[in-house]
Scaffold this motif. Structure first.
Motif, PDB file in Angstrom:
ATOM      1  N   THR A 237       0.821  -1.214   0.000  1.00 33.05           N
ATOM      2  CA  THR A 237       0.000   0.000   0.000  1.00 33.05           C
ATOM      3  C   THR A 237       0.855   1.263   0.000  1.00 33.05           C
ATOM      4  O   THR A 237       0.412   2.308  -0.480  1.00 33.05           O
ATOM      5  CB  THR A 237      -0.965   0.018   1.201  1.00 33.05           C
ATOM      6  N   ALA A 238       2.090   1.149   0.501  1.00 33.82           N
ATOM      7  CA  ALA A 238       2.991   2.307   0.488  1.00 33.82           C
ATOM      8  C   ALA A 238       3.361   2.711  -0.940  1.00 33.82           C
ATOM      9  O   ALA A 238       3.755   3.858  -1.190  1.00 33.82           O
ATOM     10  CB  ALA A 238       4.255   1.990   1.286  1.00 33.82           C
ATOM     11  N   GLN A 239       3.229   1.774  -1.888  1.00 33.30           N
ATOM     12  CA  GLN A 239       3.546   2.055  -3.281  1.00 33.30           C
ATOM     13  C   GLN A 239       2.353   2.610  -4.057  1.00 33.30           C
ATOM     14  O   GLN A 239       2.473   2.965  -5.228  1.00 33.30           O
ATOM     15  CB  GLN A 239       4.026   0.766  -3.965  1.00 33.30           C
ATOM     16  N   ILE A 240       1.192   2.687  -3.391  1.00 35.21           N
ATOM     17  CA  ILE A 240      -0.026   3.168  -4.038  1.00 35.21           C
ATOM     18  C   ILE A 240      -0.238   4.631  -3.654  1.00 35.21           C
ATOM     19  O   ILE A 240      -0.306   4.951  -2.470  1.00 35.21           O
ATOM     20  CB  ILE A 240      -1.240   2.329  -3.595  1.00 35.21           C
ATOM     21  N   PRO A 241      -0.322   5.526  -4.617  1.00 38.93           N
ATOM     22  CA  PRO A 241      -0.452   6.950  -4.303  1.00 38.93           C
ATOM     23  C   PRO A 241      -1.576   7.293  -3.334  1.00 38.93           C
ATOM     24  O   PRO A 241      -1.403   8.171  -2.483  1.00 38.93           O
ATOM     25  CB  PRO A 241      -0.689   7.589  -5.676  1.00 38.93           C
ATOM     26  N   VAL A 242      -2.720   6.609  -3.418  1.00 38.14           N
ATOM     27  CA  VAL A 242      -3.815   6.937  -2.493  1.00 38.14           C
ATOM     28  C   VAL A 242      -3.620   6.292  -1.132  1.00 38.14           C
ATOM     29  O   VAL A 242      -4.382   6.557  -0.195  1.00 38.14           O
ATOM     30  CB  VAL A 242      -5.194   6.552  -3.070  1.00 38.14           C
ATOM     31  N   GLY A 243      -2.602   5.422  -0.983  1.00 38.40           N
ATOM     32  CA  GLY A 243      -2.201   4.912   0.316  1.00 38.40           C
ATOM     33  C   GLY A 243      -3.039   3.798   0.899  1.00 38.40           C
ATOM     34  O   GLY A 243      -2.984   3.535   2.105  1.00 38.40           O
ATOM     35  N   ARG A 244      -3.779   3.074   0.081  1.00 39.64           N
ATOM     36  CA  ARG A 244      -4.606   1.979   0.617  1.00 39.64           C
ATOM     37  C   ARG A 244      -4.942   1.002  -0.497  1.00 39.64           C
ATOM     38  O   ARG A 244      -4.778   1.298  -1.688  1.00 39.64           O
ATOM     39  CB  ARG A 244      -5.900   2.509   1.216  1.00 39.64           C
ATOM     40  N   ALA A 245      -5.440  -0.173  -0.101  1.00 48.50           N
ATOM     41  CA  ALA A 245      -5.984  -1.118  -1.072  1.00 48.50           C
ATOM     42  C   ALA A 245      -7.373  -0.655  -1.486  1.00 48.50           C
ATOM     43  O   ALA A 245      -8.053   0.072  -0.753  1.00 48.50           O
ATOM     44  CB  ALA A 245      -6.055  -2.517  -0.463  1.00 48.50           C
ATOM     45  N   GLY A 246      -7.779  -1.065  -2.662  1.00 53.00           N
ATOM     46  CA  GLY A 246      -9.119  -0.721  -3.125  1.00 53.00           C
ATOM     47  C   GLY A 246     -10.169  -1.635  -2.515  1.00 53.00           C
ATOM     48  O   GLY A 246      -9.864  -2.662  -1.904  1.00 53.00           O
ATOM     49  N   ARG A 247     -11.419  -1.265  -2.691  1.00 54.18           N
ATOM     50  CA  ARG A 247     -12.546  -2.064  -2.232  1.00 54.18           C
ATOM     51  C   ARG A 247     -13.238  -2.676  -3.444  1.00 54.18           C
ATOM     52  O   ARG A 247     -13.323  -2.039  -4.497  1.00 54.18           O
ATOM     53  CB  ARG A 247     -13.530  -1.193  -1.454  1.00 54.18           C
ATOM     54  N   PRO A 248     -13.758  -3.898  -3.312  1.00 50.02           N
ATOM     55  CA  PRO A 248     -14.462  -4.521  -4.441  1.00 50.02           C
ATOM     56  C   PRO A 248     -15.557  -3.635  -5.022  1.00 50.02           C
ATOM     57  O   PRO A 248     -15.769  -3.597  -6.236  1.00 50.02           O
ATOM     58  CB  PRO A 248     -15.042  -5.801  -3.823  1.00 50.02           C
ATOM     59  N   GLU A 249     -16.239  -2.893  -4.159  1.00 46.97           N
ATOM     60  CA  GLU A 249     -17.332  -2.022  -4.608  1.00 46.97           C
ATOM     61  C   GLU A 249     -16.834  -0.919  -5.543  1.00 46.97           C
ATOM     62  O   GLU A 249     -17.591  -0.436  -6.390  1.00 46.97           O
ATOM     63  CB  GLU A 249     -18.039  -1.392  -3.403  1.00 46.97           C
TER      64      GLU A 249
END
Length: 279
Positions: A237-249
């Motif tokens: 998640t540190a490599q993702i600009p928004v800082g989190r995993a996505g949600r299925p929805e």
């Protein structure tokens, strides 16, 4: 209420974007991203059929839950077992959905598997099994669905790929190749669908048409990622600009947007939903 046919569309402003009267089939639709997509389509008023491979009891429970939503819209829900890696099963399940619900408007090719190994350790079975389910399955399902959609003059196909298809990943040569292959498949199907619709004389300037698109999720919090150690998940998640995993929805919203009548001018496109991972 029945769905509008092309000849019922007087002008683009009449296209509501709602899915009432539509019939959708979601492969791998009883858990994870597939379940979220099925619920989202049901929330929009569609009749939803879900495909599954093994757990009949779990599928039955999910359809019972889904039916509470679909019935509120005057729609229905059903489950269809099958092996997406089998061309015969792909054709059979498409025919089953059409026989059960009278039509098929939306196909979501979501089913997918992983068999992770480095290239050096990967066996022929590891390679061919993943390609058969993730790529060939999407082709054979789409082939059967497009024949029906072309005859009717309308339809939506949405493929679910992965950011790994864009970036590659150590230990996932088979998975990355299969998901990348969906990009070329999507664009070719989109061109052929438009060509066949024009050839059949069923294309109209103000019609719904047939569209084919792909959604590419990034790291999504599902049962498949639940086993990842917290420390490893933190690094990811540190490599993702928004800082989190996505949600299925969040994937499901894009799918039901692309499935809507009002998205008739979007085809052959790849929609990344990954928090900026590929920037």
């Amino acid at each position: 209420m029945t769905a509008l046919d092309v000849q019922d569309i007087a002008s683009p402003t009449q296209i509501s974007g709602k899915l009432t009267g539509r019939v959708a089939f979601v492969t791998g639709g009883t858990r994870g991203i597939g379940a979220a997509i099925a619920r989202s389509l049901a929330d929009q008023g569609a009749t939803v059929a879900v495909g599954y491979s093994r757990n009949r009891d779990s599928a039955a429970r999910f359809v019972t839950e889904l039916a509470e939503t679909t019935q509120a819209h005057g729609a229905a829900a059903s489950a269809h077992p099958g092996n997406v890696g089998s061309a015969a099963d792909c054709r059979r399940t498409i025919a089953e959905v059409i026989d059960t619900h009278g039509r098929l408007d939306i196909l979501v090719n979501n089913a997918g598997i992983t068999m992770d190994k480095t290239v050096a350790a990967m066996t022929e079975e590891d390679w061919y099994t993943v390609l058969a389910v993730n790529l060939s399955g999407a082709f054979f399902l789409s082939q059967a669905a497009l024949a029906h959609m072309t005859e009717r003059g309308t339809g939506r196909i949405v493929n679910v790929s992965s950011v790994v298809g864009e970036t590659g990943n150590i230990g996932q040569a088979n998975y990355a190749a299969s998901k990348s292959g969906l990009f070329g498949l999507t664009k070719t199907l989109a061109k052929e669908a438009a060509y066949q619709l024009a050839k059949s004389g069923k294309r109209t300037d103000d019609g719904l048409g047939i569209t084919v698109n792909t959604v590419t999720p990034g790291l999504i919090a599902t049962e498949m990622t639940a086993h990842i150690p917290e420390k490893v998940m933190g690094k990811l998640t540190a490599q993702i600009p928004v800082g989190r995993a996505g949600r299925p929805e969040e994937i499901a919203r894009v799918v039901h947007f692309l499935a809507a009548d009002a998205s008739a001018y979007i085809t052959g496109q790849v929609w990344s939903v990954n928090g900026g991972m590929d920037m």
